[in-house]
Enzyme design. Sequence first.
Site, PDB file in Angstrom:
ATOM      1  N   ARG A  79      -2.554  10.789   1.596  1.00  0.00           N
ATOM      2  CA  ARG A  79      -2.016  10.334   2.887  1.00  0.00           C
ATOM      3  C   ARG A  79      -1.030  11.376   3.391  1.00  0.00           C
ATOM      4  O   ARG A  79      -0.673  12.321   2.690  1.00  0.00           O
ATOM      5  CB  ARG A  79      -1.285   9.000   2.721  1.00  0.00           C
ATOM      6  CG  ARG A  79      -0.220   9.072   1.639  1.00  0.00           C
ATOM      7  CD  ARG A  79       0.738   7.925   1.635  1.00  0.00           C
ATOM      8  NE  ARG A  79       1.584   7.932   0.443  1.00  0.00           N
ATOM      9  CZ  ARG A  79       2.649   8.706   0.270  1.00  0.00           C
ATOM     10  NH1 ARG A  79       3.000   9.571   1.216  1.00  0.00           N
ATOM     11  NH2 ARG A  79       3.369   8.646  -0.835  1.00  0.00           N
ATOM     12  N   GLY A  87       1.843   2.644  -7.330  1.00  0.00           N
ATOM     13  CA  GLY A  87       3.062   2.452  -6.547  1.00  0.00           C
ATOM     14  C   GLY A  87       3.345   3.683  -5.721  1.00  0.00           C
ATOM     15  O   GLY A  87       2.654   4.701  -5.823  1.00  0.00           O
TER      16      GLY A  87
END
Length: 329
Positions: free
Chosen positions: A280, A155
């Site tokens: 990221r 998540g």
Amino acid sequence: MARRALILIEGTRSNGPLYVKAAQRLGLHPITLSADPSRYDYHAPERIEAIRVDTDNLDALIHECSRLRATYEIAGITAAEEEVYATVGKLCRHFDIPGPNPESVERCCDKFVQRQLLAEAGVPIPAYRVAANAAEVESSAAEIGLPVILKPAIGSGSSGVQLCRNVDELAEHTTYLLGGKYIWRSSPRILVEEFAQGPNYSAEIMGSEVIGIATLDFGHPPHFVARGCTYPALLTDGEHRRIIDCSLSCLRALDLGWGPTNIEFKWTKLGPVVIEVNPRLAGGTVPQLVQLAYGVDLITEHIKLVIGHEWDLRRRHSHIAAARKLLPD
């Protein structure tokens, strides 16, 4: 000569428009592929091309990109969302263009696997267990000792993450996660973690270079939603070096180092402890703050890497930049 396109798989409401504008400044035509293009209302006023496609289906994405190649030269493929970043790597590999290692991204996005790899490499992390049911959560918390953090193993955005200070909070949040209210993208697995205490920091990395370290403010427990970020963090030279060294250890342990990485730390009485490694670029206001503080446009430089150009990570200046967010109760 075919127009050069940058394919964006999904997007975010914070970084999505920045990727679109940066692509346009580089002379690229941005095209978003999304399961629901209406999620990104920044497309409407800009009249940006957005195509509906099942972004959980690699074959569907390959088919759509192949169709677009009849009209455009695909200069690069990327994403701002963690959930599809491994898919981006697979697409780049299929079309033989620069991109992240999908296996490394997948291992990193599974927080239990990430914890295992960091522990094996000797990187300082909180004590942790993984649990699939309420009994395992309870026994794991007993082994570690309350208070503990409960978080989904897969998540992002602090969704489902909560500090449990006593057995009642532990039972309540376990019921929330496993009782049907929380939406899982995979089979339910809960990380039960030691609550590391101390100030919060975040390192922004491009390739293997730490661009900046920020102080984070997550507000009051039991939830963890970032409400403040300040560059640069007020650290001694020794503390700064220890966070950089720890960051590079994370990259080696997780086989990262292509493109952006975001790492969150707690500074405990033992020094820096890694809370999470994200394969990221950080979301929210982080890219704007880094540009204000150091003159480095992380999004533009990321796109340069994606399209095979040489990036420029040199700092232009050293200023203070901060953001504060108003959060509803």
